[in-house]
Design a protein around this motif. Structure first.
Motif, mmCIF file in Angstrom:
data_model
loop_
_atom_site.group_PDB
_atom_site.id
_atom_site.type_symbol
_atom_site.label_atom_id
_atom_site.label_comp_id
_atom_site.label_asym_id
_atom_site.label_seq_id
_atom_site.Cartn_x
_atom_site.Cartn_y
_atom_site.Cartn_z
ATOM 1 N N ASP A 52 1.038 -1.279 0.039
ATOM 2 C CA ASP A 52 -0.072 -0.013 0.102
ATOM 3 C C ASP A 52 0.814 1.296 0.021
ATOM 4 O O ASP A 52 1.492 1.556 1.111
ATOM 5 N N ILE A 53 0.863 1.985 -1.253
ATOM 6 C CA ILE A 53 2.195 2.979 -1.217
ATOM 7 C C ILE A 53 1.773 4.310 -0.793
ATOM 8 O O ILE A 53 2.593 5.058 -0.697
ATOM 9 N N THR A 54 0.591 4.329 -0.072
ATOM 10 C CA THR A 54 0.140 5.796 0.515
ATOM 11 C C THR A 54 -0.222 5.465 1.929
ATOM 12 O O THR A 54 -0.567 6.577 2.388
ATOM 13 N N ALA A 55 -0.174 4.410 2.545
ATOM 14 C CA ALA A 55 -0.623 4.259 3.926
ATOM 15 C C ALA A 55 -0.017 5.105 5.045
ATOM 16 O O ALA A 55 -0.507 5.655 5.743
ATOM 17 N N THR A 56 1.498 5.015 4.744
ATOM 18 C CA THR A 56 2.346 5.827 5.688
ATOM 19 C C THR A 56 2.172 7.263 5.633
ATOM 20 O O THR A 56 1.904 7.832 6.423
ATOM 21 N N SER A 57 2.340 7.849 4.369
ATOM 22 C CA SER A 57 2.062 9.111 4.003
ATOM 23 C C SER A 57 0.645 9.746 4.410
ATOM 24 O O SER A 57 0.656 10.918 4.902
ATOM 25 N N GLU A 58 -0.412 8.804 4.424
ATOM 26 C CA GLU A 58 -1.716 9.271 5.041
ATOM 27 C C GLU A 58 -1.934 8.899 6.406
ATOM 28 O O GLU A 58 -2.954 9.097 6.758
ATOM 29 N N ALA A 101 5.245 -9.971 6.942
ATOM 30 C CA ALA A 101 4.949 -8.422 7.339
ATOM 31 C C ALA A 101 6.210 -7.767 6.622
ATOM 32 O O ALA A 101 7.334 -7.877 7.192
ATOM 33 N N ILE A 102 6.129 -6.597 5.791
ATOM 34 C CA ILE A 102 7.116 -5.892 5.430
ATOM 35 C C ILE A 102 7.075 -4.580 6.136
ATOM 36 O O ILE A 102 5.993 -3.772 6.133
ATOM 37 N N ILE A 103 8.238 -4.056 6.793
ATOM 38 C CA ILE A 103 8.232 -2.838 7.462
ATOM 39 C C ILE A 103 9.364 -1.915 6.973
ATOM 40 O O ILE A 103 10.546 -2.581 6.816
ATOM 41 N N ASN A 104 8.805 -0.636 6.723
ATOM 42 C CA ASN A 104 9.985 0.516 6.141
ATOM 43 C C ASN A 104 10.242 1.462 7.286
ATOM 44 O O ASN A 104 11.353 1.419 7.780
ATOM 45 N N THR A 105 9.124 2.325 7.085
ATOM 46 C CA THR A 105 9.349 3.640 8.196
ATOM 47 C C THR A 105 9.110 3.331 9.543
ATOM 48 O O THR A 105 10.274 3.695 10.160
ATOM 49 N N SER A 106 8.551 2.318 10.035
ATOM 50 C CA SER A 106 8.736 1.891 11.456
ATOM 51 C C SER A 106 10.106 1.312 12.107
ATOM 52 O O SER A 106 10.549 1.348 12.900
ATOM 53 N N PHE A 107 10.647 0.583 10.583
ATOM 54 C CA PHE A 107 12.002 0.322 10.977
ATOM 55 C C PHE A 107 13.060 1.307 11.551
ATOM 56 O O PHE A 107 13.920 0.981 12.453
ATOM 57 N N THR A 149 10.618 11.047 2.775
ATOM 58 C CA THR A 149 11.714 11.402 3.792
ATOM 59 C C THR A 149 12.933 10.674 3.676
ATOM 60 O O THR A 149 12.906 9.492 4.030
ATOM 61 N N LYS A 150 14.039 11.640 3.790
ATOM 62 C CA LYS A 150 15.459 11.139 3.729
ATOM 63 C C LYS A 150 15.724 10.907 5.193
ATOM 64 O O LYS A 150 15.489 11.792 5.838
ATOM 65 N N VAL A 151 16.666 9.590 5.086
ATOM 66 C CA VAL A 151 17.098 9.344 6.512
ATOM 67 C C VAL A 151 18.725 9.411 6.408
ATOM 68 O O VAL A 151 19.189 9.477 5.165
ATOM 69 N N LYS A 152 19.248 9.443 7.648
ATOM 70 C CA LYS A 152 20.882 9.628 7.395
ATOM 71 C C LYS A 152 21.531 8.690 6.879
ATOM 72 O O LYS A 152 22.979 8.747 6.713
ATOM 73 N N HIS A 153 21.336 7.372 7.299
ATOM 74 C CA HIS A 153 21.850 6.157 7.078
ATOM 75 C C HIS A 153 21.979 5.750 5.462
ATOM 76 O O HIS A 153 20.774 5.778 4.868
ATOM 77 N N ASP A 154 23.168 5.261 5.278
ATOM 78 C CA ASP A 154 23.236 4.721 3.676
ATOM 79 C C ASP A 154 22.687 3.365 3.875
ATOM 80 O O ASP A 154 22.268 2.512 4.722
#
Length: 258
Positions: A52-58, A101-107, A149-154
């Motif tokens: 779901d490509i807008t769940a987090t931003s919404e 479960a795939i986790i991106n932002t919460s990671f 949103t950019k994060v600081k880590h590579d």
């Protein structure tokens, strides 16, 4: 018997519709995701990834009612990502029929969730997604919040951190290659794959099965995911839900006889 690296259609959903983006922007509506799932049932795909490509931003959680409808039609293992912020959401996801479960932002924002999820479900069920954009001078930056949103880590640092937290797999998605159908970012995939011992699923840029072969062999990926090549046909990108035939994959050496 053949060794069979996993080849995974990755379906993007928005407002209960199947869409395809280019570089995480300009989502094009393609139809009903459930119809696509039904077609994939007959194609024998290894597993199916729903994002779901807008769940987090919404700022909302997973649409469990609709995800349950999708799961009820799927004959293959399912993974899901988008808006997951709590362990209870992960528990519910498994309850309605999803294996991963795939986790991106919460990671990034609450890494303790990865540990909690692994304790609950086991590492094999928890996938960390890392979205990467190519910047100036060859720099590769990571993003969360649906690529906003950019994060600081590579990428390598985040991959190692995900492994430390117990994640069982990485979904490595190139924002810069997403929807372009010009091949995977092989340097990115190889760098990350060689930095960790957990499987890396490469995503972003696949045009055909030869790109699968390159990313598995040259990129050292454990599995290859794709969106466009499973939903488009021809230079004009006519909408056609399809998947490679097994014999094609044997012929070019993706599936190898043991």
């Amino acid at each position: 018997m053949y060794s069979r690296p996993r080849l995974i259609p990755c379906l993007s959903i928005q407002d209960r519709g199947l869409v395809k983006t280019t570089k995480f922007t300009n989502p094009r509506y393609l139809g009903d995701p459930i119809n696509a799932v039904k077609i994939f049932n007959g194609k024998g795909v290894d597993e199916l990834c729903i994002l779901d490509i807008t769940a987090t931003s919404e700022n909302r959680g997973p649409d469990f009612e609709y995800l349950k409808d999708i799961a009820s039609e799927a004959f293959m293992p399912l993974s899901y990502g988008g808006g997951i912020t709590t362990l209870s959401e992960i528990e519910k996801l498994f309850y309605i029929g999803y294996e991963k479960a795939i986790i991106n932002t919460s990671f990034v924002t609450k890494p303790e969730l990865i540990k909690e999820a692994v304790e609950f479900a086991g590492s094999q069920s928890i996938v960390v997604s890392i979205d990467v954009k190519n910047e100036l001078f060859g720099k590769k930056s990571c993003y969360i919040n649906d690529g906003k949103t950019k994060v600081k880590h590579d990428p390598v640092t985040l991959a190692k951190r995900a492994e430390e937290l117990g994640a069982g797999e990485l979904l490595l998605n190139s924002i810069s290659y997403d929807g372009t159908m010009k091949g995977y970012d092989l340097d990115l995939v190889k760098d990350v794959s060689e930095s960790v011992s957990i499987p890396v699923i490469a995503c972003g840029g696949a045009k055909d099965i030869y790109d699968f072969k390159r990313v598995l062999e040259d990129g050292k990926a454990h599995a290859a995911a794709a969106g466009s090549m499973y939903v488009y046909y021809g230079a004009k990108k006519a909408v056609l839900i399809t998947a490679p035939e097994e014999q094609e994959l044997i012929d070019i050496g993706i599936y190898k006889q043991n």
